[in-house]
Design a protein around this motif. Sequence first.
Motif, PDB file in Angstrom:
ATOM      1  N   THR A  33       3.588   9.268 -14.308  1.00 41.33           N
ATOM      2  CA  THR A  33       2.150   9.101 -14.090  1.00 41.33           C
ATOM      3  C   THR A  33       1.817   9.172 -12.598  1.00 41.33           C
ATOM      4  O   THR A  33       2.677   8.926 -11.750  1.00 41.33           O
ATOM      5  CB  THR A  33       1.656   7.744 -14.633  1.00 41.33           C
ATOM      6  N   ILE A  34       0.587   9.484 -12.329  1.00 44.43           N
ATOM      7  CA  ILE A  34       0.117   9.515 -10.945  1.00 44.43           C
ATOM      8  C   ILE A  34       0.236   8.124 -10.320  1.00 44.43           C
ATOM      9  O   ILE A  34       0.597   7.991  -9.147  1.00 44.43           O
ATOM     10  CB  ILE A  34      -1.323  10.067 -10.879  1.00 44.43           C
ATOM     11  N   THR A  35      -0.026   7.103 -11.097  1.00 43.69           N
ATOM     12  CA  THR A  35       0.092   5.732 -10.605  1.00 43.69           C
ATOM     13  C   THR A  35       1.520   5.450 -10.144  1.00 43.69           C
ATOM     14  O   THR A  35       1.724   4.857  -9.081  1.00 43.69           O
ATOM     15  CB  THR A  35      -0.338   4.722 -11.692  1.00 43.69           C
ATOM     16  N   ALA A  38       2.129   7.322  -6.857  1.00 45.36           N
ATOM     17  CA  ALA A  38       1.386   6.693  -5.761  1.00 45.36           C
ATOM     18  C   ALA A  38       2.034   5.376  -5.343  1.00 45.36           C
ATOM     19  O   ALA A  38       2.218   5.118  -4.147  1.00 45.36           O
ATOM     20  CB  ALA A  38      -0.065   6.482  -6.167  1.00 45.36           C
ATOM     21  N   ASN A  44      -2.274   4.420  -3.195  1.00 43.60           N
ATOM     22  CA  ASN A  44      -2.930   4.224  -4.486  1.00 43.60           C
ATOM     23  C   ASN A  44      -3.392   5.564  -5.063  1.00 43.60           C
ATOM     24  O   ASN A  44      -3.262   6.612  -4.427  1.00 43.60           O
ATOM     25  CB  ASN A  44      -4.097   3.231  -4.359  1.00 43.60           C
ATOM     26  N   ARG A  45      -3.964   5.508  -6.270  1.00 40.62           N
ATOM     27  CA  ARG A  45      -4.403   6.733  -6.960  1.00 40.62           C
ATOM     28  C   ARG A  45      -5.483   7.476  -6.179  1.00 40.62           C
ATOM     29  O   ARG A  45      -5.498   8.705  -6.144  1.00 40.62           O
ATOM     30  CB  ARG A  45      -4.921   6.384  -8.359  1.00 40.62           C
ATOM     31  N   PHE A  48      -3.837   9.470  -3.610  1.00 43.13           N
ATOM     32  CA  PHE A  48      -3.200  10.622  -4.248  1.00 43.13           C
ATOM     33  C   PHE A  48      -4.221  11.725  -4.467  1.00 43.13           C
ATOM     34  O   PHE A  48      -3.997  12.879  -4.084  1.00 43.13           O
ATOM     35  CB  PHE A  48      -2.562  10.229  -5.596  1.00 43.13           C
ATOM     36  N   TYR A  49      -5.344  11.378  -5.094  1.00 48.34           N
ATOM     37  CA  TYR A  49      -6.364  12.378  -5.422  1.00 48.34           C
ATOM     38  C   TYR A  49      -7.057  12.949  -4.184  1.00 48.34           C
ATOM     39  O   TYR A  49      -7.667  14.011  -4.260  1.00 48.34           O
ATOM     40  CB  TYR A  49      -7.391  11.809  -6.399  1.00 48.34           C
ATOM     41  N   ASP A  54      -3.529  17.016  -9.204  1.00 45.45           N
ATOM     42  CA  ASP A  54      -2.712  16.427 -10.263  1.00 45.45           C
ATOM     43  C   ASP A  54      -1.231  16.551  -9.878  1.00 45.45           C
ATOM     44  O   ASP A  54      -0.903  17.034  -8.795  1.00 45.45           O
ATOM     45  CB  ASP A  54      -2.997  17.096 -11.612  1.00 45.45           C
TER      46      ASP A  54
END
Length: 193
Positions: A33-35, A38, A44-45, A48-49, A54
Amino acid sequence: MAGNEDRRAVRTKGNLKKALLALLKEKDLLDITITEVAQLAGCNRVTFYSHYKDLQALLSAIVDDYLEGLVDNFRRSFKNQKSIAANDVDRQLPIFEFIYENQFIFSLILKGVVLPGSQNQFCESLVKVSGTELELKEKSVVEIPVLNYFSTYGSLGFFLYWAMGDFKEPPEVMAKKLAYLQGKMFVEAKVRT
């Protein structure tokens, strides 16, 4: 101040890349997962974004980095030379050493399972360099672009074979084998100035 932000962004991107690679050693991309990425990267997410759309985009950036390194090592193999013999092991060695030092990511790239199209990216990065910076010394009945693609995509099979065998043979042995095969296709290329 802008310089600090740029360094921070570069550091964060580097941490995200390292985190994803570490997680890929433990589980499949679809299970990450992205979480997780990160958190492992110390952000944190939202952070990341701010850098990647993605996980595929992050993985693609990682592949781009390593293919850039591959191209740099390919260029290093003929730097400061006017011509190169096809069967020259020393010309092949920098590429094999770079792949060997980065076995995990090149295993992913060469097998093409995690990032579809990575095999083509691998070949196209080498085709671009050899097509623009090298040329055959001797005449050929086969058009040079055809020979270039044949040699490069044939080499993909060779590198894939090495990856499927978990890189058991040392770079020197593999470079010698590929130099032998390429020596059967053409004799010498000259470096364009």
